[in-house]
Structures are given as C-alpha cells and as structure tokens.
Design a protein around this motif. Structure first.
Motif, PDB file in Angstrom:
ATOM      1  N   GLY A  79       9.195   4.158   0.991  1.00  0.00           N
ATOM      2  CA  GLY A  79       8.253   4.726   0.029  1.00  0.00           C
ATOM      3  C   GLY A  79       6.912   5.046   0.640  1.00  0.00           C
ATOM      4  O   GLY A  79       5.932   5.285  -0.065  1.00  0.00           O
ATOM      5  N   GLY A  80       6.842   5.044   1.992  1.00  0.00           N
ATOM      6  CA  GLY A  80       5.570   5.339   2.657  1.00  0.00           C
ATOM      7  C   GLY A  80       4.611   4.189   2.598  1.00  0.00           C
ATOM      8  O   GLY A  80       3.412   4.366   2.743  1.00  0.00           O
ATOM      9  N   GLY A  81       5.098   2.952   2.414  1.00  0.00           N
ATOM     10  CA  GLY A  81       4.168   1.843   2.317  1.00  0.00           C
ATOM     11  C   GLY A  81       4.729   0.513   2.712  1.00  0.00           C
ATOM     12  O   GLY A  81       5.030  -0.316   1.866  1.00  0.00           O
ATOM     13  N   GLY A  82       4.905   0.287   4.011  1.00  0.00           N
ATOM     14  CA  GLY A  82       5.119  -1.034   4.542  1.00  0.00           C
ATOM     15  C   GLY A  82       6.414  -1.721   4.194  1.00  0.00           C
ATOM     16  O   GLY A  82       6.530  -2.933   4.310  1.00  0.00           O
ATOM     17  N   GLY A  83       7.424  -1.038   3.690  1.00  0.00           N
ATOM     18  CA  GLY A  83       8.721  -1.635   3.494  1.00  0.00           C
ATOM     19  C   GLY A  83       8.918  -2.294   2.143  1.00  0.00           C
ATOM     20  O   GLY A  83       9.958  -2.881   1.873  1.00  0.00           O
ATOM     21  N   SER A  84       7.950  -2.268   1.229  1.00  0.00           N
ATOM     22  CA  SER A  84       8.099  -2.832  -0.105  1.00  0.00           C
ATOM     23  C   SER A  84       7.973  -1.720  -1.128  1.00  0.00           C
ATOM     24  O   SER A  84       7.395  -0.683  -0.866  1.00  0.00           O
ATOM     25  N   VAL A  85       8.520  -1.945  -2.319  1.00  0.00           N
ATOM     26  CA  VAL A  85       8.399  -0.965  -3.386  1.00  0.00           C
ATOM     27  C   VAL A  85       7.844  -1.633  -4.621  1.00  0.00           C
ATOM     28  O   VAL A  85       7.950  -2.844  -4.794  1.00  0.00           O
ATOM     29  N   SER A 121       0.852  -1.171   0.000  1.00  0.00           N
ATOM     30  CA  SER A 121       0.000   0.000   0.000  1.00  0.00           C
ATOM     31  C   SER A 121       0.899   1.234   0.000  1.00  0.00           C
ATOM     32  O   SER A 121       1.965   1.238   0.595  1.00  0.00           O
ATOM     33  N   TRP A 122       0.452   2.271  -0.694  1.00  0.00           N
ATOM     34  CA  TRP A 122       1.281   3.462  -0.812  1.00  0.00           C
ATOM     35  C   TRP A 122       0.940   4.497   0.246  1.00  0.00           C
ATOM     36  O   TRP A 122       1.371   5.631   0.174  1.00  0.00           O
ATOM     37  N   ALA A 123       0.173   4.096   1.265  1.00  0.00           N
ATOM     38  CA  ALA A 123      -0.198   5.033   2.320  1.00  0.00           C
ATOM     39  C   ALA A 123       0.981   5.277   3.252  1.00  0.00           C
ATOM     40  O   ALA A 123       1.817   4.401   3.459  1.00  0.00           O
ATOM     41  N   ALA A 124       1.051   6.470   3.798  1.00  0.00           N
ATOM     42  CA  ALA A 124       2.062   6.778   4.806  1.00  0.00           C
ATOM     43  C   ALA A 124       1.686   6.091   6.114  1.00  0.00           C
ATOM     44  O   ALA A 124       0.588   5.542   6.263  1.00  0.00           O
ATOM     45  N   LEU A 125       2.619   6.120   7.064  1.00  0.00           N
ATOM     46  CA  LEU A 125       2.366   5.551   8.376  1.00  0.00           C
ATOM     47  C   LEU A 125       1.112   6.183   8.983  1.00  0.00           C
ATOM     48  O   LEU A 125       0.979   7.407   9.018  1.00  0.00           O
ATOM     49  N   ALA A 126       0.195   5.348   9.448  1.00  0.00           N
ATOM     50  CA  ALA A 126      -1.064   5.846  10.012  1.00  0.00           C
ATOM     51  C   ALA A 126      -1.421   5.024  11.236  1.00  0.00           C
ATOM     52  O   ALA A 126      -1.196   3.811  11.276  1.00  0.00           O
ATOM     53  N   ARG A 127      -2.001   5.678  12.233  1.00  0.00           N
ATOM     54  CA  ARG A 127      -2.316   5.026  13.496  1.00  0.00           C
ATOM     55  C   ARG A 127      -3.816   4.943  13.725  1.00  0.00           C
ATOM     56  O   ARG A 127      -4.549   5.890  13.488  1.00  0.00           O
ATOM     57  N   THR A 128      -4.259   3.793  14.235  1.00  0.00           N
ATOM     58  CA  THR A 128      -5.607   3.633  14.754  1.00  0.00           C
ATOM     59  C   THR A 128      -5.486   3.470  16.265  1.00  0.00           C
ATOM     60  O   THR A 128      -4.661   2.687  16.739  1.00  0.00           O
ATOM     61  N   THR A 129      -6.267   4.203  17.044  1.00  0.00           N
ATOM     62  CA  THR A 129      -6.191   4.103  18.499  1.00  0.00           C
ATOM     63  C   THR A 129      -7.467   3.483  19.045  1.00  0.00           C
ATOM     64  O   THR A 129      -8.541   3.609  18.476  1.00  0.00           O
ATOM     65  N   TYR A 130      -7.316   2.789  20.151  1.00  0.00           N
ATOM     66  CA  TYR A 130      -8.436   2.164  20.835  1.00  0.00           C
ATOM     67  C   TYR A 130      -8.440   2.665  22.276  1.00  0.00           C
ATOM     68  O   TYR A 130      -7.399   3.012  22.816  1.00  0.00           O
ATOM     69  N   THR A 131      -9.593   2.704  22.911  1.00  0.00           N
ATOM     70  CA  THR A 131      -9.665   3.239  24.269  1.00  0.00           C
ATOM     71  C   THR A 131      -8.812   2.400  25.207  1.00  0.00           C
ATOM     72  O   THR A 131      -8.661   1.199  25.030  1.00  0.00           O
ATOM     73  N   ILE A 132      -8.244   3.058  26.219  1.00  0.00           N
ATOM     74  CA  ILE A 132      -7.441   2.363  27.206  1.00  0.00           C
ATOM     75  C   ILE A 132      -8.316   1.383  27.978  1.00  0.00           C
ATOM     76  O   ILE A 132      -9.487   1.667  28.265  1.00  0.00           O
ATOM     77  N   GLN A 133      -7.783   0.214  28.267  1.00  0.00           N
ATOM     78  CA  GLN A 133      -8.509  -0.827  28.999  1.00  0.00           C
ATOM     79  C   GLN A 133      -7.952  -0.901  30.417  1.00  0.00           C
ATOM     80  O   GLN A 133      -6.729  -0.943  30.609  1.00  0.00           O
TER      81      GLN A 133
END
Length: 267
Positions: free
Chosen positions: A250-256, A23-35
């Motif tokens: 390349g902004g996508g998971g270590g592959s080109v 995927s050509w997306a840059a690093l992106a974070r999803t957060t979940y509520t603290i448990q």
C-alpha cells in the motif's frame, strides 16, 4: 441504527489511538555524503561522521575497501563487518570482491531504525591491512518491514573500460529501488565512472589516482540488468554489488489500515 453507528465510531477512534498504522508515503530515500577514510588506514575500524536517519526507516550502508598488497591475493569482501553507535541490528545482504594483489571489495548491509538519533557507523575488516575505506549511507522510509530487500547481483570486471552490466537474481518490482555500488582499482590515469542508461549516480569518489567507488540507483523498472557506462581512462579492475529495496504494501511500510464495518459492533 444510530446506536450501532455511534459505537462503531467509538471503536474506530480506539483503533486509531492505540493500533499502529503505517505511514501512507511511498518508498522514499534520504542520502548522506559518502564518507572516506584516510589513505594507508591499516588495521582496525574506520568510523564515519555522525548523521541522523529518519524514524521508522531502513538504513542502507554500502562499504568499499582496498587492501594493501600484503593483505591481498584473495576476496576479502566477506571479511567486512559493520558496527554502529545506535545499537541497531544490521544484516549483511550482498558482497563482491576480487583476488588481486591490492584486493578490492564491496558489501551492503541494512539496519532497521525505529527512532532516529544522531549516530555513526564503523567498518572493519578482520586483520586485513586496508589502504582505504569508502562508505555510502542511505535511509529509506515507506519500505516493506516484513521483507525489506529482494533481488541481488554481484560481479567483477577485469580492466573495464567500456559498457558492462551484472544481472539481478530476479526481476525487481517497479515500485522498488535498486541500489548498486561499484569499487575499482584503476591502477593509473584519470578515471570517471558513467552510470548506465536509466540509472542515476548518487556518489562517485576517485582518490589518490588508484582507488575509488561509485553508487547509483534506479526505480520504476523491472529490468534485471544493472548497467554502467564507460569507465573513462586507464583500464580498471572493478567489483559490483546491487540490492533491491522493496516498498511497503500500500506504499507504506508493509502494514495496511484495519478494515472496519460500522454495522458489526455488537447489538
């Protein structure tokens, strides 16, 4: 000439159909509520509620524990282990703790996810008698699959009541995100943790007036300083750990994307 181009296009179509392309997306974070576990948890694992991480993501779990007095007196942060219901392979990356009577510790793990599905994680601490667990959960897409993490930092502060920082083991890339988690034993009083300049707080939970945890992130910086502002209230003993999450090439998971010359496909 036309035949060469046609054969080249067929070869390109084959690569796109059967070769993995990042995927050509840059690093992106999803957060979940603290448990957060119940007070006086005791021995045995604490299991979080369920969540679903994205496909092709890196699960990042940061756990806090505070022992009961009988299990304190030494750094117990390295005793924490992480399990999960999805069968993921998780790697402990960094941990920090103190040796107080009510020992506080934090630890951070990473777990690669191929296909996301509803899951839980569980934290245990050997035979230690635990007063409370707090678990921070994130997932990153667009990360470097070959080298997902980089610099780390740990620290402890006795009776913290002002600005302080810990130092990463190396300068993070500007495209990375650094995750920092803090655990504290305030002892008494109303506590509020302030993130350092340039940092964004993700979670903060202070419970039962005597224990709590906070997490914060920073990106777009190569500074080695992991900073907190004031911890407002009574002086608190704190422990801290930080971990760099590295963006993929390349902004996508270590592959080109494979390089193809249309003129180089046979006679």
């Amino acid at each position: 000439m036309v035949l060469h181009i046609c054969r080249g296009l067929v070869f390109l179509a084959f690569l796109l159909m059967f070769c993995p392309v990042a995927s050509w997306a840059a690093l992106a974070r999803t957060t979940y509520t603290i448990q957060v576990s119940g007070s006086n948890h005791g021995t045995g694992a604490y299991t979080t509620g369920s969540f679903t991480p994205p496909d092709s993501s890196l699960l990042v779990v940061a756990a806090y524990q505070m022992t009961e007095s009988g299990s304190g007196g030494a750094d117990k942060s390295g005793d924490m282990t992480l399990g999960n219901s999805a069968g993921l392979t998780c790697t402990a990356r960094v941990n920090a703790g103190d040796a107080n009577t009510f020992a506080v510790g934090v630890r951070i793990w990473t777990c690669p996810v191929t296909t996301g599905s509803s899951m839980t994680v569980n934290v245990d601490s050997a035979a230690n008698n635990i007063y409370k667990y707090m678990v921070h959960i994130y997932a990153y897409t667009g990360y470097n699959t070959g080298t997902p993490t980089g610099a780390t930092a740990t620290g402890t502060q006795a009776a913290s009541n002002g600005n302080f920082s810990i130092t990463l083991s190396g300068a993070p890339a500007a495209t990375s995100e650094v995750v920092a988690v803090l655990g504290l034993n305030p002892g008494n009083g109303t506590i509020d943790v302030t993130p350092g300049t340039g940092w964004t707080e993700i979670y903060q939970t202070i419970v039962d007036w005597d224990n709590g945890s906070q997490s914060q992130i920073r990106n777009g910086s190569t500074s080695t300083a992991v900073a907190w502002g004031a911890i407002n209230g009574a002086g608190a003993d704190t422990v801290q750990a930080a971990l760099e999450i590295i963006e993929g090439a390349g902004g996508g998971g270590g592959s080109v994307l494979p390089t193809l010359s249309l003129m180089g496909v046979g006679p």
